[in-house]
Design a protein around this motif. Structure first.
Motif, PDB file in Angstrom:
ATOM      1  N   ARG A 133       0.881  -1.372   0.144  1.00 48.16           N
ATOM      2  CA  ARG A 133      -0.117  -0.249   0.261  1.00 48.16           C
ATOM      3  C   ARG A 133       0.846   1.190  -0.138  1.00 48.16           C
ATOM      4  O   ARG A 133       0.722   2.311  -0.618  1.00 48.16           O
ATOM      5  CB  ARG A 133      -1.058  -0.024   1.024  1.00 48.16           C
ATOM      6  N   ALA A 143      -9.428  -0.314   7.748  1.00 53.37           N
ATOM      7  CA  ALA A 143      -9.399   0.525   6.446  1.00 53.37           C
ATOM      8  C   ALA A 143     -10.375   1.709   6.928  1.00 53.37           C
ATOM      9  O   ALA A 143     -11.553   1.401   7.454  1.00 53.37           O
ATOM     10  CB  ALA A 143      -9.659  -0.131   5.130  1.00 53.37           C
ATOM     11  N   GLU A 147     -12.879   2.877  -2.157  1.00 53.13           N
ATOM     12  CA  GLU A 147     -12.027   3.087  -3.335  1.00 53.13           C
ATOM     13  C   GLU A 147     -11.685   1.534  -3.862  1.00 53.13           C
ATOM     14  O   GLU A 147     -11.598   1.503  -5.191  1.00 53.13           O
ATOM     15  CB  GLU A 147     -10.893   3.820  -2.857  1.00 53.13           C
ATOM     16  N   THR A 162      -1.407  -1.021  -4.487  1.00 59.19           N
ATOM     17  CA  THR A 162      -2.444  -1.851  -3.885  1.00 59.19           C
ATOM     18  C   THR A 162      -3.026  -2.557  -5.020  1.00 59.19           C
ATOM     19  O   THR A 162      -3.444  -3.640  -5.196  1.00 59.19           O
ATOM     20  CB  THR A 162      -3.538  -0.938  -3.302  1.00 59.19           C
ATOM     21  N   GLN A 215     -10.966   4.398   2.006  1.00 56.54           N
ATOM     22  CA  GLN A 215      -9.972   3.404   1.498  1.00 56.54           C
ATOM     23  C   GLN A 215     -10.519   2.079   0.919  1.00 56.54           C
ATOM     24  O   GLN A 215     -10.405   1.687   0.080  1.00 56.54           O
ATOM     25  CB  GLN A 215      -8.978   2.966   2.680  1.00 56.54           C
TER      26      GLN A 215
END
Ligand code: 13P
Length: 248
Positions: free
Chosen positions: A132, A176, A183, A137, A180
């Motif tokens: 990440r 998360a 997305e 990612t 995040q």
């Protein structure tokens, strides 16, 4: 319309006594089936849990092997799961990948074998913290998905739930953020649309895993592309039922 999905992955936790207590609590909650709920106890307890659980909750294995039968000491075949009326299996969990040598290729072979045995699959993917931070990612997630997708015919995607579990959020208490998670889930859905079809992208459940608990599940259930959760630690506690009942 994608049915919300909550899985409880007990990992290598529990005992006859604890698992009976958990199942009693799940049964007492009288879940109404508006969310699909499955629990994945250690293999040793699968049949006991399956026997005890009231519908509509079902059991899942945490892993299986690629072969139908043979000299593979310690392994369980997808066909044996099917034979025992276990209809679900978790494949590609990050702990399998990092600790037990489940490569992309092995995960893909397991997916192929499980589909052949008519099992439904919770296919896990997700990046490490290092990945990440390097900004790769989606490359990692797409590489993992691509291996799996190579073994799944378009008509078989109905039997797959994708679990996005960022490794850095698993068992760390570091969940998360909603942004995040959404997305990546959105990117996975777009990827499915391009790689498979828009119909499959629309209908496939993409669930989030990593430090989900009763407190954060409400917010995480909000975004349009988060279709449920794969819960580790909290699935061993009464709060699992709050997660199963979350508004979505
Ligand atoms: P935790 O919920 O304990 O972070 O575990 C998540 C997980 O790995 C579920 O498969």
């Amino acid at each position: 319309q994608r049915k919300f999905f909550v899985g409880g992955n007990f990992k290598m936790n529990g005992s006859m006594k604890l698992i009976k207590e958990i199942v009693d609590q799940i049964n007492a909650a009288n879940l109404d089936g508006s969310t699909e709920v499955i629990v994945a106890p250690p293999a040793l307890y699968l049949l006991q849990v399956q026997e005890m659980l009231k519908k509509p909750v079902e059991v899942s294995a945490q892993n299986c092997f690629t072969e139908v039968s043979g000299a593979f000491t310690g392994e369980i075949s997808p066909n044996q799961l099917k034979d025992a009326n276990v209809h679900w299996v978790i494949l590609g969990h990050s702990e399998r990948r990092s600790l037990f040598g489940d490569t992309d290729k092995l995960v893909a072979d397991k997916v192929a074998a499980a589909l052949k045995a008519d099992l439904k699959i919770i296919a896990c993917i997700g990046e490490t913290l290092e990945e990440r931070e390097k900004g790769v990612t989606m490359q990692v997630v797409e590489r993992q998905l691509d291996a799996i997708a190579g073994e799944v015919k378009e008509a078989d995607w109905k039997d797959i739930v994708i679990a996005y579990e960022p490794v850095w959020a698993i068992g760390t208490g570091k969940v998360a953020t909603v942004e995040q998670a959404q997305e990546v889930h959105k990117d996975i859905r777009q990827w499915l649309s391009k790689r498979v079809s828009s119909a499959v992208a629309e209908s496939t459940r993409i669930i989030y895993g990593g430090s989900v608990n009763a407190k954060n599940c409400g917010e995480l259930a909000g975004p349009p592309d988060i279709d449920g959760f794969l819960v580790g630690g909290a699935s061993l506690k009464p709060e699992f039922l709050d997660i199963c009942k979350v508004q979505h």
